[in-house]
Design a protein around this motif. Structure first.
Motif, PDB file in Angstrom:
ATOM      1  N   ALA A 165      -4.696 -42.242  -8.052  1.00 47.35           N
ATOM      2  CA  ALA A 165      -3.889 -42.213  -9.276  1.00 47.35           C
ATOM      3  C   ALA A 165      -4.760 -42.647 -10.437  1.00 47.35           C
ATOM      4  CB  ALA A 165      -2.676 -43.132  -9.148  1.00 47.35           C
ATOM      5  N   THR A 166      -4.586 -41.961 -11.568  1.00 47.87           N
ATOM      6  CA  THR A 166      -5.321 -42.273 -12.788  1.00 47.87           C
ATOM      7  C   THR A 166      -4.353 -42.287 -13.956  1.00 47.87           C
ATOM      8  OG1 THR A 166      -7.292 -41.154 -11.930  1.00 47.87           O
ATOM      9  CG2 THR A 166      -7.256 -41.623 -14.281  1.00 47.87           C
ATOM     10  N   ALA A 167      -4.467 -43.289 -14.818  1.00 49.43           N
ATOM     11  CA  ALA A 167      -3.629 -43.383 -16.015  1.00 49.43           C
ATOM     12  C   ALA A 167      -4.495 -43.795 -17.193  1.00 49.43           C
ATOM     13  CB  ALA A 167      -2.495 -44.383 -15.817  1.00 49.43           C
ATOM     14  N   SER A 168      -4.300 -43.126 -18.337  1.00 49.82           N
ATOM     15  CA  SER A 168      -5.030 -43.437 -19.564  1.00 49.82           C
ATOM     16  C   SER A 168      -4.042 -43.636 -20.702  1.00 49.82           C
ATOM     17  CB  SER A 168      -6.016 -42.317 -19.922  1.00 49.82           C
ATOM     18  OG  SER A 168      -6.920 -42.076 -18.871  1.00 49.82           O
ATOM     19  N   LYS A 169      -4.337 -44.590 -21.563  1.00 51.51           N
ATOM     20  CA  LYS A 169      -3.472 -44.904 -22.699  1.00 51.51           C
ATOM     21  C   LYS A 169      -4.329 -44.991 -23.949  1.00 51.51           C
ATOM     22  CE  LYS A 169       0.343 -46.360 -24.770  1.00 51.51           C
ATOM     23  NZ  LYS A 169       1.526 -45.498 -24.978  1.00 51.51           N
ATOM     24  N   TYR A 170      -3.797 -44.438 -25.061  1.00 45.25           N
ATOM     25  CA  TYR A 170      -4.542 -44.383 -26.318  1.00 45.25           C
ATOM     26  C   TYR A 170      -3.698 -45.007 -27.426  1.00 45.25           C
ATOM     27  CZ  TYR A 170      -6.951 -40.938 -23.468  1.00 45.25           C
ATOM     28  OH  TYR A 170      -7.611 -40.320 -22.446  1.00 45.25           O
ATOM     29  N   PHE A 171      -4.324 -45.925 -28.187  1.00 44.26           N
ATOM     30  CA  PHE A 171      -3.658 -46.605 -29.291  1.00 44.26           C
ATOM     31  C   PHE A 171      -4.441 -46.346 -30.568  1.00 44.26           C
ATOM     32  CE2 PHE A 171      -3.301 -49.023 -25.390  1.00 44.26           C
ATOM     33  CZ  PHE A 171      -1.950 -49.300 -25.293  1.00 44.26           C
ATOM     34  N   ARG A 172      -3.764 -45.930 -31.606  1.00 44.74           N
ATOM     35  CA  ARG A 172      -4.405 -45.759 -32.908  1.00 44.74           C
ATOM     36  C   ARG A 172      -4.359 -47.113 -33.629  1.00 44.74           C
ATOM     37  NH1 ARG A 172      -5.127 -41.218 -36.219  1.00 44.74           N
ATOM     38  NH2 ARG A 172      -3.591 -39.999 -35.058  1.00 44.74           N
ATOM     39  N   ALA A 177      -7.764 -47.003 -23.035  1.00 51.50           N
ATOM     40  CA  ALA A 177      -7.866 -47.734 -21.767  1.00 51.50           C
ATOM     41  C   ALA A 177      -7.539 -46.792 -20.615  1.00 51.50           C
ATOM     42  CB  ALA A 177      -6.923 -48.931 -21.761  1.00 51.50           C
ATOM     43  N   ARG A 178      -8.180 -47.033 -19.470  1.00 46.63           N
ATOM     44  CA  ARG A 178      -7.953 -46.197 -18.293  1.00 46.63           C
ATOM     45  C   ARG A 178      -7.976 -47.051 -17.035  1.00 46.63           C
ATOM     46  NH1 ARG A 178     -12.637 -42.257 -16.540  1.00 46.63           N
ATOM     47  NH2 ARG A 178     -13.591 -44.322 -16.418  1.00 46.63           N
ATOM     48  N   VAL A 179      -7.115 -46.712 -16.080  1.00 52.40           N
ATOM     49  CA  VAL A 179      -7.075 -47.371 -14.773  1.00 52.40           C
ATOM     50  C   VAL A 179      -7.076 -46.287 -13.700  1.00 52.40           C
ATOM     51  CG1 VAL A 179      -5.768 -48.850 -13.215  1.00 52.40           C
ATOM     52  CG2 VAL A 179      -5.839 -49.381 -15.650  1.00 52.40           C
TER      53      VAL A 179
END
Length: 751
Positions: A509-516, A525-527
């Motif tokens: 499983a891979t999850a990425s999050k992007y914040f401006r 960020a990625r896990v």
């Protein structure tokens, strides 16, 4: 090298001769072309700005400062203000007064109605300096925010998600416009395309600088599709177009169906321009107009790339759209990489893809790798939202310094759209694969150390998993996202029931999050998590004896960390469990004061840390793992003095285990910081990252070989581990420092 040095001297000489002429021409242009009634603006300052985005405010002003056109022109701009090299801006008093009004309007729309703005112009060397003095004061506050629905169409949860403001917030009309748009979209998605959403601020008291605000929702009647009018298609039939549409006569006219129809028409590759809309009318029955411009039905792409891991690579792609009608797509793809590996391997910034393998074992990793496939895709299978794909492929792949495998087979899969941002795929692959690896790999990873058994394991065996993949992409861009989240979950299972000799269960499983964080800066960020386990019965189907120490797992299904899209302080796949190999003659060299005997090698009691045996005598070999936990954090920001250039600082970390997730606490791991730059190019962002590896010392197992009574070579694992300091293999102090740095050159973002 001599030619380059001579060329540089000639260039410097030419510039020295041309410099007076350039300065004279620039001075003449300045004298003849500079308007005397409008002084040059040297700088523009915005003072007192703290509540709004200062860069966005400055972009909306007409009064701007003069600046150099290009960073390379900076030395010349220090000498002259010629329009050839600099973008000159002049003061316009009328626009200066309008800018004060523009600032007031900018603040008004963001909830600051009671502000004071004044401008100040002062003389400067060669022009003037402009300053806007802003007193922001207190914002206009929303005392109460209510949403009134004439009919209770939207649930309260949908309303709360759509409304961007709350009580006690400033009356930000920009955020309120977004709220109105989201509320209308939610109503339209339920079939109320003619809904009206209005903002009522009539009760806001300017004297008190506060008041109640109301959003009024009038859904109106539900809208349906009366008919669909298609125009512009010539080669593609109306039947094919209608199959790609999510809107059907008699169904609700919904926003999501309209957008998905337009997306599917674009993704089919059949059209270069697509417009799907209904003309505004007071009638609740809409006629949807589909306006199309067909694209060429055949396309050929030839691309070449150059990276630090794959060296020179070429890819060819042929696509035949609308193959035999029905929007079917036929794709022929061929890739060859690892070219020039013999010449570039381990030189300069390029990786050593053999990972220090012995000379007799280096050849497989230096040969070209390749892949070829034929794919047939049916975008409409049984119903809209389903895609059926059949692929036939062959390949030669390599995990640098670990293993290569040659195989071929076929895949059948079906993808189902679960929404505009989510899809899931169920597929089956049958592949016959042959492993090319050293005896050390088979002995350590598979527990197979007998040469005759190694030859059995290295034969071609079926690898046939059933895979289930779910993807979600809620980001605002597929290539360079700045907001949102994306994720992927993949499950694989292979056993004798799927006709596979390699039997295993694998999950990742891979999850990425992007914040401006600002208008042009992003925190990403990625896990990533992964686990794989070989199933009982694997060794029997592979022909491996039952007394083998461990169950055999195909090397391509193991987990590795390190590389340009992983932990960037390491080379590709170089972070994880490793083993050291050494020539037995290095350990039994009698010319040293201390050495091992042959009998000590046979029983494994030889100490690999004996004096005189250096780090250069050992070859580290990555093995891969069966469990993985990986995380990355990256801050991306613009480099203001260079257009098209973006900087980044990052922190990557991972642990790779050998058996199960509980092993991760004692597994091989590392955390590496780093920094990099990205260049905007027509083929996408080119990324240059430099990862820093803080640690270079590991306690690693040591394997050597001895001859048995029959004269056959046999691998032996020594009982004592070697304290291996990789920096000692680099020689001088500077080389030891550079050994901690890993340079990555790649195309596209890290994640």
């Amino acid at each position: 090298m001599t030619v380059h040095a001579r060329g540089a001297r000639l260039l410097v000489r030419a510039l020295s001769l041309a410099a007076p002429l350039v300065v004279a021409a620039a001075a003449a242009a300045q004298k003849n072309g500079e308007p005397e009634e409008h002084p040059l603006v040297r700088s523009v300052a915005l003072r007192g700005v703290s509540k709004v985005d200062q860069r966005l405010l400055a972009e909306g002003l007409a009064t701007k400062s003069s600046k150099c056109k290009n960073l390379l022109y900076a030395p010349i701009c220090l000498i002259t203000r010629s329009p050839i090299f600099s973008d000159r801006r002049y003061l316009d008093v009328a626009e200066l007064r309008r800018d004060e009004l523009r600032i007031r309007l900018f603040y008004w729309r963001r909830g600051y109605r009671d502000i004071a703005v004044s401008s100040n112009v002062s003389t400067a060397r060669g022009g003037v300096r402009v300053a806007f003095n802003i007193k922001e004061n207190e914002p206009t506050i929303i005392e109460k925010l209510s949403v009134e629905q004439k009919d209770s169409v939207l649930p309260s949860t949908v309303v709360s998600r759509a409304v961007q403001l709350k009580e006690k917030d400033p009356l930000d009309l920009v955020a309120m416009d977004s709220s109105i748009y989201l509320l209308h979209a939610a109503l339209w998605d339920r079939g109320y395309a003619d809904a009206i959403v209005e903002l009522d601020t009539s009760k806001v008291d300017n004297a008190r600088n506060a008041g109640p605000v109301t959003l009024v929702l009038e859904p109106g009647p539900r809208t349906i599709v009366r008919a669909i009018d298609i125009d512009g298609n010539k080669e593609v039939t109306d039947v094919t177009v209608r199959r790609l549409l999510r809107l059907q006569p008699g169904g609700l006219y919904r926003r999501s169906a309209l957008l998905e129809s337009q997306r599917d028409l674009y993704l089919s590759g059949l059209f270069s321009e697509v417009e799907v809309a209904a003309q505004p009318s007071g009638d609740s029955a809409k006629t949807v107009e589909v306006r199309l411009t067909e694209a060429p039905l055949r396309n050929i792409d030839l691309t070449a790339g150059f990276t630090t891991a794959d060296f020179l690579q070429f890819e060819s792609l042929f696509t035949r759209y609308n193959f035999m009608g029905g929007a079917r797509r036929l794709t022929l793809r061929g890739t060859v990489s690892n070219l020039l590996a013999n010449q570039l391997n381990g030189n300069g910034v390029f990786y050593d893809v053999t990972n220090g393998a012995l000379p007799a074992e280096r050849a497989p990793f230096l040969r070209p790798t390749w892949s070829a496939s034929v794919e047939l895709n049916q975008p409409w299978f049984l119903t809209a939202g389903n895609q059926l794909t059949a692929t036939v492929f062959t390949h030669r792949r390599s995990v640098p310094g670990v293993v290569t495998d040659v195989g071929g087979g076929a895949t059948m899969s079906m993808t189902r759209d679960l929404g505009s941002r989510t899809n899931t795929t169920l597929g089956y692959t049958y592949e016959a694969s042959r492993i090319e690896a050293s005896d050390v790999y088979f002995c350590v990873v598979a527990g197979v150390c007998v040469p005759s058994t190694v030859r059995v394991l290295a034969r071609r065996h079926p690898l046939s998993p059933v895979a289930f993949v779910t993807r979600y992409d809620g980001t605002n861009s597929p290539f360079t996202p700045t907001q949102g989240m994306r994720g992927r979950v993949e499950l694989e299972y292979a056993s004798r029931f799927t006709a596979s000799d390699y039997q295993y269960a694998r999950a990742s499983a891979t999850a990425s999050k992007y914040f401006r964080t600002s208008r042009n800066s992003v925190l990403a960020a990625r896990v990533r998590l992964g686990f794989v386990r070989a199933l009982p019965g694997t060794n029997g189907t592979l022909g491996v004896p039952g007394d083998t120490a461990s169950l055999v797992l195909h090397p391509r299904k193991q987990f590795f960390a390190g590389g340009s899209q992983s932990v960037r302080g390491y080379g590709e796949n170089q972070l994880g469990p490793r083993v050291l190999t050494i020539d037995p003659n290095k350990l039994t060299d009698t010319s040293r004061s201390t050495s091992c005997t042959v009998s000590q090698l046979v029983d494994g009691s030889c100490d690999p840390n004996q004096p005189g045996v250096g780090a250069r005598d050992f070859q580290p070999r990555p093995l891969g793992g069966t469990s993985l936990a990986e995380a990355s954090v990256e801050y991306r920001f613009p480099i203001t003095f260079a257009r098209g250039l973006t900087g980044a600082v990052f922190l990557d970390g991972a642990v790779v285990g050998t058996r199960r997730f509980s092993d991760l606490f004692g597994a091989t791991g590392a955390i590496t910081p780093g920094f990099g730059v990205r260049f905007t190019t027509p083929i996408g962002p080119v990324r240059l990252d430099l990862g820093v590896r803080p640690r270079t010392v590991d306690d690693l197992p040591v394997i050597t070989q001895v001859s048995d009574s029959s004269g056959n070579l046999q691998l032996v694992t020594l009982k004592t581990r070697r304290r291996f300091d990789e920096s000692e293999t680099s020689g001088r102090s500077l080389r030891k420092v550079l050994n901690r740095l890993t340079l990555h050159l790649a195309i596209g973002p890290a994640f």
